[in-house]
Design a protein around this motif. Sequence first.
Motif, PDB file in Angstrom:
ATOM      1  N   VAL B 107       0.871  -1.180   0.000  1.00 18.35           N
ATOM      2  CA  VAL B 107       0.000   0.000   0.000  1.00 18.35           C
ATOM      3  C   VAL B 107       0.904   1.225   0.000  1.00 18.35           C
ATOM      4  N   GLN B 109       2.076   5.345  -0.334  1.00 11.94           N
ATOM      5  CA  GLN B 109       1.734   6.659   0.193  1.00 11.94           C
ATOM      6  C   GLN B 109       0.762   7.391  -0.742  1.00 11.94           C
ATOM      7  N   SER B 110       1.012   7.286  -2.048  1.00  7.46           N
ATOM      8  CA  SER B 110       0.166   8.020  -3.000  1.00  7.46           C
ATOM      9  C   SER B 110      -0.821   7.091  -3.709  1.00  7.46           C
ATOM     10  N   PHE B 111      -1.272   6.055  -3.036  1.00  7.13           N
ATOM     11  CA  PHE B 111      -2.336   5.124  -3.466  1.00  7.13           C
ATOM     12  C   PHE B 111      -1.965   4.313  -4.706  1.00  7.13           C
ATOM     13  N   GLN B 168      -7.331   5.494  -0.807  1.00  2.00           N
ATOM     14  CA  GLN B 168      -6.413   4.661  -0.032  1.00  2.00           C
ATOM     15  C   GLN B 168      -7.131   3.431   0.505  1.00  2.00           C
ATOM     16  N   PRO B 188       0.845   5.191   4.802  1.00  2.00           N
ATOM     17  CA  PRO B 188      -0.436   5.180   4.084  1.00  2.00           C
ATOM     18  C   PRO B 188      -1.288   6.427   4.306  1.00  2.00           C
ATOM     19  N   THR B 189      -0.982   7.209   5.326  1.00  2.00           N
ATOM     20  CA  THR B 189      -1.850   8.372   5.567  1.00  2.00           C
ATOM     21  C   THR B 189      -1.128   9.701   5.352  1.00  2.00           C
ATOM     22  N   VAL B 200      -8.806   5.806   7.251  1.00  2.00           N
ATOM     23  CA  VAL B 200      -7.816   4.834   6.761  1.00  2.00           C
ATOM     24  C   VAL B 200      -7.194   4.082   7.934  1.00  2.00           C
TER      25      VAL B 200
END
Lengths: 250, 265
Positions: B107, B109-111, B168, B188-189, B200
């Motif tokens: 996963v 950071q920028s999807f 995300q 991830p956020t 998320v």
Amino acid sequence: MSHLVETLGLASSLQLLSLSPPGWGANLLRGLVNSLQIAFGAFGFGLVIGLFGAYGKLYGGPVVRDLLAVYTTVIRAVPELVLILILYYIGTDLINQMAAALGYGRVEINGVVAGIWVLGIVQGAYATEILRGAILAVPPGQIEAARAYGMPPFMLMRRVTIPAMMSFAIPGLANLWLIATKDTALLAVVGFNELTLETKQAAGSTRAYFTFFLAAGAIYLAVTLISGVAFKRIERWARKGQPSLRSGGA
Amino acid sequence: MNSSPARETASGTGAGTEAIRIEGLRKCFGELEVLRGVSLTAHKGDVVAIIGGSGSGKSTLLRCVNFLETPSGGRIVINGEDIKMRADGTPTHRKQIEKARTRLGMVFQSFNLWTHRTLLENVIEVPVHVLGVPRAEAIERARTLLARVGLSEKADTYPAFLSGGQQQRAAIARALAIEPSVMLFDEPTSALDPELVGEVLSVIRDLAAEGRTMLLVTHEMKFAREVASHVIYLHNGIIEEEGPPEAVFSAPKSERLKQFLQTVA
Ligand SMILES: Nc1ncnc2c1ncn2[C@@H]1O[C@H](COP(=O)(O)OP(=O)(O)O)[C@@H](O)[C@H]1O
Ligand SMILES: [Mg+2]
């Protein structure tokens, strides 16, 4: 209406353009079909060259990249008419030499195939640059995500890179297609019976230059307009998933 | 989710079956040595939080684990399978890497969703085309997963029409769809507006609670403390300090970690 036709002397023009003899319309249509065949073939051949060329330029080794740089530079620098003459005569010469070496006599070269080969090589250089730019415009994260999930390289190209680059490539490819349709006219110089040569012959035989070249112009224009509609649809499809720039929603 | 393998929940490293082991991992970019011998082991059910300052090598570590970057040295064992590398770290078999990658749910950071595909298409893409799951089955599972992350209604929407938080969550569903042995989260956020972070984190929290194994790079210290079974503090490409969250966050030994925790608190 019929009165108007008569006073402008259009009646004879219409007669000349009619599809059945003594009209020359059928000849023009045959020329158009040949032109479109070559344009389609050359455009498709050019796309294949372009795809390999773009990948080669982006990911190939130094030798491949240098060769491709020479190819795209030369093709884009030399006037198309000159290229067509060079490629046509080189191509036919090579084939004849090969045929002679193998013990055959002179080979009759199929005009459509020759036209596709010659224009396709020209188109390929431009397609290489268009597709290279489009591949570079694909957000790297999308390719990375595919790699991260174990996609093998060829599947990645087919499932991710090509669909994702489409929207960047379509405007350039649409232009390239229009150039292909018009470059077929240059094949008249090597005596290929495409629309322009058919027009010239019809005009020469009847002395109705104005009528026939105007008609040919109208046919080229119609091809362009229809292509425009088709490409608009293709572009809409290629841009699926992207918010519309104009109205903020379809 | 009955098809996912039974998972043992371990409350810390040392128990359960080993899911991933990294030994002496090194990575250089030219002269710059970004990872200088990192070792860690995650057993099934472990949540290993990786914290550290910007540029400390956290992303590089995760990217080396699934070979998005070629390690310069060390050893990576996924589910007991040793990924064969040459002396210079390049993997010996492309196929082996590709197979290993299908066990790792990354996963980003920028999807990095595929923008030309709907959410549902994003989620079924890898199962159908890489893993060979029958399409109907993949779709059914994908709908279940999208429902899990609260996106049932958006299955046929393209990513560009969704908020970062929704994208995300969809990316997490895409990762879950391959039934990964280990999930890799790289901040991830961090790319989300503050008001979208919570949705998320709550999905990730549920995954941790159900015993998913994960390596989680994060700047959310409170969250790391809450969900992690083990915390690693990375500094200059080396593990400066590690341990259970209480120890690392409440009683840090290293001066650098103390300082770091002060700056992010
Ligand atoms: N592809 C690359 N080429 C060169 N240097 C890189 C590359 N990727 C990362 N780096 C460098 O490696 C260091 C660690 O980066 P990264 O792993 O992204 O750190 P973090 O995720 O902890 O912020 C940084 O100094 C960064 O500039
Ligand atoms: Mg990072």
